[in-house]
Scaffold this active site. Structure first.
Site, mmCIF file in Angstrom:
data_model
loop_
_atom_site.group_PDB
_atom_site.id
_atom_site.type_symbol
_atom_site.label_atom_id
_atom_site.label_comp_id
_atom_site.label_asym_id
_atom_site.label_seq_id
_atom_site.Cartn_x
_atom_site.Cartn_y
_atom_site.Cartn_z
ATOM 1 N N GLY A 12 0.765 45.654 9.998
ATOM 2 C CA GLY A 12 1.373 45.479 8.676
ATOM 3 C C GLY A 12 1.222 44.083 8.094
ATOM 4 N N ASP A 41 8.426 41.358 24.256
ATOM 5 C CA ASP A 41 9.341 42.306 23.621
ATOM 6 C C ASP A 41 10.540 41.525 23.074
ATOM 7 O OD1 ASP A 41 11.120 44.214 22.867
ATOM 8 O OD2 ASP A 41 11.094 45.319 24.762
ATOM 9 N N SER A 116 14.244 41.347 3.246
ATOM 10 C CA SER A 116 13.999 42.672 2.662
ATOM 11 C C SER A 116 14.805 42.795 1.373
ATOM 12 C CB SER A 116 14.455 43.746 3.644
ATOM 13 O OG SER A 116 14.532 45.000 3.001
ATOM 14 N N TYR A 157 20.266 48.058 9.258
ATOM 15 C CA TYR A 157 19.016 47.372 8.885
ATOM 16 C C TYR A 157 19.292 46.374 7.751
ATOM 17 C CZ TYR A 157 14.284 46.543 7.140
ATOM 18 O OH TYR A 157 13.117 45.934 6.729
HETATM 19 P P1 NAI Z 1 5.029 47.005 10.854
HETATM 20 O O1 NAI Z 1 5.741 48.044 11.620
HETATM 21 O O2 NAI Z 1 3.683 47.281 10.315
HETATM 22 O O3 NAI Z 1 4.933 45.661 11.722
HETATM 23 C C1 NAI Z 1 6.037 45.177 12.447
HETATM 24 C C2 NAI Z 1 5.508 44.561 13.720
HETATM 25 O O4 NAI Z 1 6.653 44.118 14.476
HETATM 26 C C3 NAI Z 1 4.734 45.559 14.606
HETATM 27 O O5 NAI Z 1 3.475 45.032 14.990
HETATM 28 C C4 NAI Z 1 5.645 45.753 15.785
HETATM 29 O O6 NAI Z 1 4.969 46.000 17.015
HETATM 30 C C5 NAI Z 1 6.395 44.413 15.815
HETATM 31 N N1 NAI Z 1 7.611 44.572 16.603
HETATM 32 C C6 NAI Z 1 8.552 45.531 16.458
HETATM 33 N N2 NAI Z 1 9.427 45.464 17.464
HETATM 34 C C7 NAI Z 1 9.035 44.444 18.252
HETATM 35 C C8 NAI Z 1 9.524 43.916 19.461
HETATM 36 N N3 NAI Z 1 10.584 44.433 20.094
HETATM 37 N N4 NAI Z 1 8.886 42.852 20.013
HETATM 38 C C9 NAI Z 1 7.778 42.330 19.407
HETATM 39 N N5 NAI Z 1 7.268 42.803 18.271
HETATM 40 C C10 NAI Z 1 7.887 43.865 17.702
HETATM 41 O O7 NAI Z 1 6.033 46.577 9.703
HETATM 42 P P2 NAI Z 1 5.891 45.726 8.365
HETATM 43 O O8 NAI Z 1 6.241 46.650 7.278
HETATM 44 O O9 NAI Z 1 4.657 44.952 8.309
HETATM 45 O O10 NAI Z 1 7.146 44.770 8.530
HETATM 46 C C11 NAI Z 1 7.062 43.351 8.565
HETATM 47 C C12 NAI Z 1 8.439 42.802 8.218
HETATM 48 O O11 NAI Z 1 8.753 43.125 6.864
HETATM 49 C C13 NAI Z 1 9.560 43.387 9.057
HETATM 50 O O12 NAI Z 1 10.468 42.365 9.376
HETATM 51 C C14 NAI Z 1 10.206 44.411 8.142
HETATM 52 O O13 NAI Z 1 11.552 44.617 8.466
HETATM 53 C C15 NAI Z 1 10.034 43.739 6.797
HETATM 54 N N6 NAI Z 1 10.074 44.640 5.655
HETATM 55 C C16 NAI Z 1 9.205 45.706 5.546
HETATM 56 C C17 NAI Z 1 9.257 46.511 4.428
HETATM 57 C C18 NAI Z 1 8.312 47.643 4.214
HETATM 58 O O14 NAI Z 1 8.517 48.442 3.279
HETATM 59 N N7 NAI Z 1 7.254 47.794 4.993
HETATM 60 C C19 NAI Z 1 10.263 46.285 3.369
HETATM 61 C C20 NAI Z 1 11.096 45.147 3.578
HETATM 62 C C21 NAI Z 1 11.000 44.365 4.682
#
Ligand code: NAI
Length: 290
Positions: A12, A41, A116, A157
């Site tokens: 992402g 983790d 967020s 969240y």
């Molecule tokens: P994504 O799911 O594509 O990427 C998140 C990454 O965090 C993944 O690579 C995952 O393996 C890693 N991760 C999760 N749990 C973990 C753990 N226990 N230890 C190490 N790494 C871990 O998600 P995205 O959408 O790129 O999210 C990026 C940030 O943006 C996050 O903080 C999310 O909450 C935030 N966000 C996302 C939105 C969306 O619509 N996609 C909206 C608002 C905020």
């Protein structure tokens, strides 16, 4: 060339940010559950220690910036509630606490924390949950949303992102951060098409909620668009950006909250001003006020 730590670097928005930084010739130390330079983790304190120490070792204790993008979205089950608190809140705070000296060591480091727009567009988020997270009491935070049944994880969240955003704003302006030359800000995305959002859309209940949200520009955002903002917030352009929340959400926040912000400073803010040490009175930044 600079050295950056990026959590959530395998997917992402974290992945897109890491790709852009590497393409620009910078060194990126990625942290994620797999496919990363430091595999850790962040939902456990041992994993957070591994991530913190691994980055410090790989960077020789000098970081030009950090992007905290690892995050867990709303989802079913008690384990998810736990990982929302651990990854979204302590996976940011514990790492930044550990990295602060390395960030300060480079003189003008920049930190981007992923918040967020759920922070300002989700109704009924219990204030108790936010307070508990800021007091490092995840169990209490989880107890305070249980009452909401299947909506508990969405509320937790939002609470996790409010807590981490407040932590950033409180600390960004302090002697330890602003006073040490580190600029720390929050990037608050709306609905962005990544695996995290895809998971939401795969559950009929959550999909209905997500799709019912007003997005004045239409559609969902792309991970690359947000990565461009993250990279900008790591650049020299952010030298005067401190404790800000940059909302990039297609207009949802403005749609719901047009008249809530800007608003006059409350008296409590002035009291804090007179009680706290002011980082801009340090010699490093003296004389820069406009
Ligand atoms: P994504 O799911 O594509 O990427 C998140 C990454 O965090 C993944 O690579 C995952 O393996 C890693 N991760 C999760 N749990 C973990 C753990 N226990 N230890 C190490 N790494 C871990 O998600 P995205 O959408 O790129 O999210 C990026 C940030 O943006 C996050 O903080 C999310 O909450 C935030 N966000 C996302 C939105 C969306 O619509 N996609 C909206 C608002 C905020």
């Amino acid at each position: 060339m600079s050295v950056y730590a990026v959590t959530g670097s395998a997917s992402g928005m974290g992945l897109e940010t890491a790709v852009r930084l590497r393409q620009a010739g910078h060194t990126v130390i990625g942290v994620d559950l797999d496919s990363a330079d430091i595999v850790a983790d962040l939902s456990t304190s041992a994993g957070r220690r591994t991530a913190a120490d691994g980055v410090l070792a790989a960077s020789d204790g000098r970081l030009n910036g950090a992007v905290l993008a690892a995050g867990v979205g709303p989802g079913p089950g008690p384990a998810r509630l736990r990982s929302i608190t651990q990854v979204n809140v302590f996976g940011v705070i514990d790492l930044l606490d550990a990295w602060r000296p390395a960030l300060a060591a480079t003189g003008s480091a920049k930190v981007v924390v992923f918040g967020s727009n759920s922070t300002t567009t989700t109704p009924l988020v219990p204030a108790r949950a936010v307070r508990a997270l800021l007091a490092s009491d995840p169990d209490k935070a989880i107890r305070s949303v249980r009452f909401f049944g299947k909506n508990a994880s969405a509320l937790l969240y939002a609470a996790s992102k409010i807590a981490v955003s407040r932590w950033v704003r409180r600390n960004a302006v302090s002697t330890e951060w602003a006073g040490a030359g580190v600029r720390m800000n929050v990037l608050a995305p709306g609905a962005i098409m990544t695996p995290l959002l895809e998971e939401q859309l795969s559950s009929p209940d959550r999909a209905r909620y997500v799709r019912s949200f007003p997005v004045p520009t239409g559609g969902f955002g792309a991970a690359g668009q947000l990565a461009d903002w993250a990279v900008f917030m790591l650049s020299d352009a952010a030298e005067f950006l401190c404790g800000s929340i940059v909302v990039v959400d297609g207009g949802t926040d403005a749609y719901f909250r047009a008249d809530d912000w800007p608003s006059p400073v409350p008296l409590s803010g002035l009291v804090r001003y007179f009680r706290r040490f002011r980082p801009w009175s340090t010699p490093r930044s003296a004389g820069g006020s406009g």
